[in-house]
Design a protein around this motif. Sequence first.
Motif, PDB file in Angstrom:
ATOM      1  N   LEU A  32       0.832  -1.190   0.000  1.00 13.69           N
ATOM      2  CA  LEU A  32       0.000   0.000   0.000  1.00 13.69           C
ATOM      3  C   LEU A  32       0.871   1.246   0.000  1.00 13.69           C
ATOM      4  N   SER A  33       0.511   2.220  -0.828  1.00 12.97           N
ATOM      5  CA  SER A  33       1.229   3.495  -0.871  1.00 12.97           C
ATOM      6  C   SER A  33       0.243   4.630  -0.716  1.00 12.97           C
ATOM      7  N   ARG A  34       0.646   5.651   0.058  1.00 11.48           N
ATOM      8  CA  ARG A  34      -0.161   6.847   0.222  1.00 11.48           C
ATOM      9  C   ARG A  34       0.765   8.000   0.564  1.00 11.48           C
ATOM     10  N   LYS A  35       0.670   9.072  -0.208  1.00 13.08           N
ATOM     11  CA  LYS A  35       1.480  10.274   0.017  1.00 13.08           C
ATOM     12  C   LYS A  35       2.960   9.946   0.141  1.00 13.08           C
ATOM     13  N   GLY A  36       3.452   9.087  -0.732  1.00 15.08           N
ATOM     14  CA  GLY A  36       4.875   8.763  -0.769  1.00 15.08           C
ATOM     15  C   GLY A  36       5.349   7.767   0.271  1.00 15.08           C
ATOM     16  N   LYS A  37       4.470   7.304   1.139  1.00 21.88           N
ATOM     17  CA  LYS A  37       4.839   6.309   2.148  1.00 21.88           C
ATOM     18  C   LYS A  37       4.240   4.970   1.755  1.00 21.88           C
ATOM     19  N   SER A  38       5.018   3.902   1.958  1.00 24.92           N
ATOM     20  CA  SER A  38       4.573   2.565   1.567  1.00 24.92           C
ATOM     21  C   SER A  38       4.712   1.588   2.720  1.00 24.92           C
ATOM     22  N   THR A  39       3.883   0.579   2.675  1.00 19.89           N
ATOM     23  CA  THR A  39       3.986  -0.536   3.611  1.00 19.89           C
ATOM     24  C   THR A  39       3.539  -1.796   2.889  1.00 19.89           C
ATOM     25  N   SER A  40       4.026  -2.929   3.349  1.00 14.62           N
ATOM     26  CA  SER A  40       3.615  -4.217   2.785  1.00 14.62           C
ATOM     27  C   SER A  40       3.027  -5.069   3.893  1.00 14.62           C
ATOM     28  N   LEU A  41       1.942  -5.751   3.551  1.00 14.78           N
ATOM     29  CA  LEU A  41       1.236  -6.582   4.517  1.00 14.78           C
ATOM     30  C   LEU A  41       1.123  -8.008   3.993  1.00 14.78           C
ATOM     31  N   ASP A  42       1.301  -8.975   4.892  1.00 13.37           N
ATOM     32  CA  ASP A  42       0.979 -10.352   4.533  1.00 13.37           C
ATOM     33  C   ASP A  42      -0.499 -10.572   4.840  1.00 13.37           C
ATOM     34  N   LYS A  43      -0.985 -11.765   4.613  1.00 13.10           N
ATOM     35  CA  LYS A  43      -2.406 -12.048   4.800  1.00 13.10           C
ATOM     36  C   LYS A  43      -2.852 -11.731   6.221  1.00 13.10           C
ATOM     37  N   ASP A  44      -2.122 -12.213   7.202  1.00 14.55           N
ATOM     38  CA  ASP A  44      -2.512 -12.024   8.594  1.00 14.55           C
ATOM     39  C   ASP A  44      -2.579 -10.538   8.960  1.00 14.55           C
ATOM     40  N   ALA A  45      -1.570  -9.775   8.581  1.00 15.40           N
ATOM     41  CA  ALA A  45      -1.545  -8.337   8.884  1.00 15.40           C
ATOM     42  C   ALA A  45      -2.683  -7.612   8.177  1.00 15.40           C
ATOM     43  N   TYR A  46      -2.968  -7.999   6.938  1.00 18.91           N
ATOM     44  CA  TYR A  46      -4.068  -7.390   6.188  1.00 18.91           C
ATOM     45  C   TYR A  46      -5.406  -7.651   6.878  1.00 18.91           C
ATOM     46  N   LEU A  47      -5.642  -8.887   7.284  1.00 25.01           N
ATOM     47  CA  LEU A  47      -6.900  -9.241   7.935  1.00 25.01           C
ATOM     48  C   LEU A  47      -7.049  -8.537   9.283  1.00 25.01           C
ATOM     49  N   LYS A  48      -5.957  -8.418  10.033  1.00 25.82           N
ATOM     50  CA  LYS A  48      -6.007  -7.713  11.316  1.00 25.82           C
ATOM     51  C   LYS A  48      -6.314  -6.230  11.112  1.00 25.82           C
ATOM     52  N   LEU A  49      -5.695  -5.613  10.121  1.00 28.40           N
ATOM     53  CA  LEU A  49      -5.962  -4.207   9.817  1.00 28.40           C
ATOM     54  C   LEU A  49      -7.427  -4.009   9.432  1.00 28.40           C
ATOM     55  N   LEU A  50      -7.923  -4.893   8.601  1.00 28.13           N
ATOM     56  CA  LEU A  50      -9.314  -4.822   8.161  1.00 28.13           C
ATOM     57  C   LEU A  50     -10.266  -4.979   9.349  1.00 28.13           C
ATOM     58  N   GLN A  51     -10.013  -5.952  10.193  1.00 27.82           N
ATOM     59  CA  GLN A  51     -10.878  -6.183  11.354  1.00 27.82           C
ATOM     60  C   GLN A  51     -10.858  -4.992  12.305  1.00 27.82           C
ATOM     61  N   ARG A  52      -9.667  -4.424  12.566  1.00 24.33           N
ATOM     62  CA  ARG A  52      -9.575  -3.238  13.431  1.00 24.33           C
ATOM     63  C   ARG A  52     -10.360  -2.077  12.838  1.00 24.33           C
ATOM     64  N   SER A  53     -10.241  -1.896  11.535  1.00 26.25           N
ATOM     65  CA  SER A  53     -10.972  -0.814  10.871  1.00 26.25           C
ATOM     66  C   SER A  53     -12.468  -0.996  11.022  1.00 26.25           C
ATOM     67  N   TRP A  54     -12.963  -2.191  10.808  1.00 28.35           N
ATOM     68  CA  TRP A  54     -14.396  -2.465  10.940  1.00 28.35           C
ATOM     69  C   TRP A  54     -14.869  -2.245  12.368  1.00 28.35           C
ATOM     70  N   ASN A  55     -14.046  -2.642  13.343  1.00 27.67           N
ATOM     71  CA  ASN A  55     -14.431  -2.500  14.746  1.00 27.67           C
ATOM     72  C   ASN A  55     -14.522  -1.044  15.179  1.00 27.67           C
ATOM     73  N   ASP A  56     -13.741  -0.159  14.547  1.00 29.73           N
ATOM     74  CA  ASP A  56     -13.662   1.249  14.944  1.00 29.73           C
ATOM     75  C   ASP A  56     -14.587   2.163  14.161  1.00 29.73           C
ATOM     76  N   THR A  57     -15.424   1.607  13.286  1.00 28.86           N
ATOM     77  CA  THR A  57     -16.243   2.446  12.420  1.00 28.86           C
ATOM     78  C   THR A  57     -17.693   1.990  12.399  1.00 28.86           C
TER      79      THR A  57
END
Length: 164
Positions: free
Chosen positions: A74-99
């Motif tokens: 993922l890239s945004r405003k010149g910053k990048s990060t890479s996620l494996d499956k587990d990290a992606y799913l955790k990020l998604l779940q946290r996002s859903w829980n907070d919104t």
Amino acid sequence: MKLLWGKGLLALLMKGASAATVVAVASTVSVNAQAATMTEALVQNYIAAMKSSANSQSINQVARLVSDDALISLSRKGKSTSLDKDAYLKLLQRSWNDTSNYNYDISVDNIVITGTQAKANVTTNESWVKNGQKVSFVTTSRVTLTLSTGNAVLLRAVSQVTIN
């Protein structure tokens, strides 16, 4: 079939099996080899399944649509990060829980199929409410989908995220 002959497996099968059994085994091997091809319909099925899974906020359904070997950059405003499956799913779940009021839409174009994989341009539009504020993300990605148990799953994504 050459591999079966080379290993002597077919010869062994023929000693203890009827001709019909050998033909059935050979036919199964042939059908399975032919069935292991990516199609545009499988890509469209993946898109529909991802939309449904995300909108129902089902982490288990999303997990089935992502390869265990997935890598998501993922890239945004010149910053990048890479996620494996587990990290992606955790990020998604946290996002859903907070919104609240989460909505997900996805579209695909420029599909190129080669054997068991497809590359495509994917655009996702996500919106939700967090702390009383409406937030929208548009993500444009070049993805690689691969076959897994007869279905397309996400293997790689290189994504640019824009917050509206």
